[in-house]
Design a protein around this motif. Sequence first.
Motif, short mmCIF file in Angstrom:
data_model
loop_
_atom_site.label_atom_id
_atom_site.label_comp_id
_atom_site.label_asym_id
_atom_site.label_seq_id
_atom_site.Cartn_x
_atom_site.Cartn_y
_atom_site.Cartn_z
N MET A 1 2.89 -5.22 -5.58
CA MET A 1 4.29 -5.03 -5.20
C MET A 1 4.33 -3.82 -4.19
N SER A 2 4.95 -3.79 -3.00
CA SER A 2 4.93 -2.59 -2.02
C SER A 2 6.13 -1.99 -2.33
N HIS A 3 5.99 -0.80 -1.77
CA HIS A 3 7.29 0.40 -1.71
C HIS A 3 7.97 0.21 -0.42
N GLU A 4 8.97 0.78 -0.55
CA GLU A 4 9.95 0.55 1.03
C GLU A 4 9.53 1.83 1.76
N ILE A 5 9.49 1.65 2.76
CA ILE A 5 9.30 2.85 3.90
C ILE A 5 10.36 3.37 4.01
N PRO A 6 10.16 5.06 3.62
CA PRO A 6 11.43 5.67 3.73
C PRO A 6 11.89 5.98 4.96
N GLU A 7 13.16 6.46 4.99
CA GLU A 7 13.75 6.75 6.35
C GLU A 7 13.09 7.96 7.29
N LYS A 8 12.94 8.69 6.25
CA LYS A 8 12.20 9.97 7.02
C LYS A 8 11.22 10.47 5.96
N PRO A 9 9.82 10.03 6.07
CA PRO A 9 8.85 10.35 5.13
C PRO A 9 8.56 11.92 5.29
N ALA A 10 8.51 12.28 3.83
CA ALA A 10 8.08 13.77 3.71
C ALA A 10 6.96 14.06 2.70
N LEU A 11 6.14 15.15 2.67
CA LEU A 11 5.32 15.41 1.95
C LEU A 11 5.85 15.99 0.58
N GLU A 12 7.00 16.41 0.46
CA GLU A 12 7.58 17.06 -0.73
C GLU A 12 7.70 16.04 -1.80
N GLY A 13 7.24 16.47 -2.98
CA GLY A 13 7.24 15.49 -4.16
C GLY A 13 6.38 14.39 -4.51
N LEU A 14 5.19 14.37 -3.42
CA LEU A 14 4.20 13.33 -3.49
C LEU A 14 3.34 13.70 -4.52
N GLU A 15 3.02 14.91 -4.83
CA GLU A 15 2.04 15.39 -5.95
C GLU A 15 2.46 14.95 -7.35
N ALA A 16 4.07 15.07 -7.53
CA ALA A 16 4.30 14.66 -8.78
C ALA A 16 4.42 13.02 -9.05
N LYS A 17 4.97 12.46 -7.72
CA LYS A 17 5.11 11.28 -7.78
C LYS A 17 3.85 10.46 -8.04
N TRP A 18 2.73 10.70 -7.36
CA TRP A 18 1.57 9.89 -7.26
C TRP A 18 0.55 10.44 -8.52
N GLY A 19 0.87 11.60 -8.83
CA GLY A 19 -0.10 12.14 -10.02
C GLY A 19 0.35 11.34 -11.29
N GLU A 20 1.66 11.29 -11.30
CA GLU A 20 2.20 10.37 -12.63
C GLU A 20 1.68 8.95 -12.47
N THR A 21 1.63 8.44 -11.30
CA THR A 21 1.14 6.81 -11.14
C THR A 21 -0.01 6.91 -11.43
N TRP A 22 -0.81 7.78 -10.84
CA TRP A 22 -2.58 7.59 -11.29
C TRP A 22 -2.61 7.76 -12.64
N GLU A 23 -1.94 8.67 -13.50
CA GLU A 23 -2.15 8.75 -14.57
C GLU A 23 -1.89 7.46 -15.53
N THR A 24 -0.62 6.87 -15.13
CA THR A 24 -0.38 5.50 -16.05
C THR A 24 -1.05 4.37 -15.51
N GLU A 25 -1.63 4.21 -14.29
CA GLU A 25 -2.55 3.13 -13.76
C GLU A 25 -3.94 3.51 -14.10
N GLY A 26 -4.27 4.61 -14.57
CA GLY A 26 -5.66 5.01 -14.94
C GLY A 26 -6.65 4.90 -13.70
N THR A 27 -6.11 5.30 -12.67
CA THR A 27 -6.89 5.08 -11.36
C THR A 27 -8.13 5.87 -11.30
N TYR A 28 -8.36 7.04 -12.02
CA TYR A 28 -9.70 7.67 -11.90
C TYR A 28 -10.38 7.71 -13.32
#
Length: 856
Positions: A1-28
């Motif tokens: 499933m793909s995510h919605e494209i935000p109205e105004k993309p920004a870098l803020e918060g990406l570290e926490a958001k994706w860090g968590e996802t990588w952890e739960t998905e076992g990406t590494y």
Amino acid sequence: MSHEIPEKPALEGLEAKWGETWETEGTYSFDRARAVQLGKESVFSVDTPPPTASGSLHIGHVFSYTHMDLAARYQRLNGKVIFYPMGWDDNGLPTERRVQNYYGVRCDPTLPYIDGFVPPFEGGDNKSSKAADQVPISRRNFIELCEKLTVEDEKQFEDLWRTLGLSVDWKQTYRTIGDESQRTAQRAFLRNVKRGEAYQADAPTLWDVTFRTAVAQAELEDKEMPGAYHSIVFHGANGDITIDTTRPELLPACVALVAHPEDERYKPLFGTTVRTPLFGVEVPVMPHHLAQPDKGTGIAMVCTFGDTTDVTWWRELQLPTRAIMGFDGRIVSEAPAGIDSEEQRAIYAELAGKTVFSAKARIVELLTESGEMIGQARPIQHPVKFFEKGDKPLEIVTTRQWYISNGAKDESLRSRLLERGTQVDFHPDFMRVRYDNWVEGLNGDWLISRQRFFGVPIPVWYPLDADGNPVYDSPILPAEESLPVDPTSQAAPGYTEDQRGKAGGFQGELDIMDTWATSSLTPQIAGRWAEDDELWNLVFPYSLRSQGQDIIRTWLFSTVLRAELEHGQAPWANAGISGFIVDPDRKKMSKSKGNVVTPQGMLDEHGSDAVRYWAASSRLGTDAAFDPENPKQIKIGRRLAIKVLNAAKFVYSFAHTDGAEVTEELDRDMLRRLAEVVRSATESYEKFDHARALEVTEQFFWTFTDDYLELVKERAYREAGSEGQASAVAALRLAIDVFLRLLAPVLPFATEEVWRWTHAGSIHTSSWPTVAEIPVNGESNGLLDLCGAALVGIRGAKTEAKASQKTPVTHAVIEGPAALAAAQADLAAVGRIVELELRTADTVAVVSIVLEEAAE
RNA sequence: GGGCGGUUAGCUCAGGGGUAGAGCACCACAUUCACACUGUGGGGGUCGCAGGUUCGAAACCUGCACCGCCCA
């Protein structure tokens, strides 16, 4: 499933958001099943530096750890199974010192354990505080505090690495004080003992009086210190001899005088004896080539021991030992052999118990009174050996210590170590020379025993004879299955605890191992050597060792040594050596200055991708200037990351036709250029040249957004599927897809954010782009560049006229190669040119341009 | 004293026998339709010094100077 494209993309918060996802998905996560299935060739294993868990991480760590992560991320995208562990180097002196200051305690092994001990305070300022202010506590209490504090430090370190986006498998972690590490270190040591590579020796040992521990060659540091020459007089049969010395307090330890064999002044004295001043001890005068005729009077007094040259003379001339230096840096109370008379002993007693400093002052007074010192002391500056972490000059004392052979005394081993060095690909290659120089310059075996508390115990006991004296020559070794052991709290095999210290019983070795004796085994620890053969065979030898240039002689060398002794091979295929960070004024970044800006602060303020960009833009082995007040490269990286978000969002806003082909010549030429970038970036990453890969990618990315995207956006805005529209959008989307993956190692957060708008999985487990996946490749016909040149002309004309870039043009004439005609419509669109005339010429030039009159 | 790197625009750096490059900084212009954490354009350099090789050197060779690091 793909995510919605935000109205105004920004870098803020990406570290926490994706860090968590990588952890739960076992990406590494290390995919062991896949590694087993595909075999060792499919594995890319990284031997990571365990940071010292005693202070804080600084910007230099961020720099080199990012370099390592870039290689791991590229290889992961390239289809390798990544084994990327992380360790914490928490044993050793730095931790002890930090615990002392943080809790206001110090270790006294003679004290009993106190259950529920509460330290006087927490969170000291980490500056050296006085020993007198520290509460003495038992070894066990002390170690408990060490463990408590390091666990807290390690938690912070892990948080930082996660924020930075290191693609470490956090299930593969170890501590150098942990049981697994202790077991590995002790196992390797026992095997060294059994093969005769580890041995004990009574030997003059460099000794730090503050820490009361032996120090290894690799930990030495020369410091320029003030000293003074004292001219003192020895008495010979045919008159007095004057020598110059900086260490008059060692006079009672004098065992000989030496001069150069060719020195005519002293040749007649060789073979005779002289008497020392004050003590009247008879010592020989001997020739030795290390004596420097131009230094002082050209004849030197040999003491046991003033410096390392004394050790050499003592050994090579087979002189007796008259040691007077205690482990505490004070003159010992018992006078050495040779000082026998009442009178001499009385003089010696004046020195006994004094520090080096006080003893020196007193003996100068005594020599002056007796008339055996000529004139005043003459101040000089001279290099003095220090322990790199110590505050006082090293003394040399004779002690029993454990050593591991390192090739210093074994030419065969030395040449094997040099050979192993050639089997490792150093990046950059010239770093190998530092390894070679170190190996070639070794002059003593590796002293691994330390008289400290927080570390891996040396796993041996000694039997006590009928008189209760230890028999060091027949140490008792534990079985490997019983490791790890602590000989101070566990009874020797075959003995019971009540036999400890009793005649006919045993005693445990008190010393612990040098911290490098553990960290030299990071490949074995992380790869679970001798415990998990399947894993070990998949990861060893490792693909990459990544580290700073400052620890080539320690960590890199000792790891090669242990691998050679244990496995007979080089531990890695590649060694990536990062430079260090220097101040804007070219000085090595010091802690006092560098800590003003913490890495966490940098990451919070600018974003992890931006900081990673800064690190990635420096090549391996190159020192990087860094000004925390003005982090230019970081800002550029941030701009790039933001551009990636916005450009991708823009591209995805155009109507897309599934399966559309790229038919327009300009679109096709852009893809040909992109294919070339893929080829070049891939080649660079293969050579561990991440900076080059980034540079070619970034450069073309800006061409892509500034020129190509501008040229085709009018076409892409048109009705879906209309003439050329589908071609433009197909080319744009393909290019974004490729760019994201090319940039993913450097900007893991921004690229992941964008990738998930259109993909289900992580970009980081997708696949590295290839030339083959770009439908149009081959040599560029130059159309994109021609259009770029034409664009510069059009923009220049508008800037010249102080007009907006959006000002319409009623008529323009552009000269250039005939090929330009293929992009006539796009050029007209981007320039808002109503009537565009193209003329054939060799080079591109805007011949005339007529701007529409302003409305007002 | 030996070794290894370096010396290119104001700054940070790339390049590497054939017209001196990028980014930042600076200056000017533009400004709400992907992006103001914006866009466009411009000025700016005897490539550390001295020799040599070459038709041609910033690049190759030799020597020197200076900076940094490692080892004595």
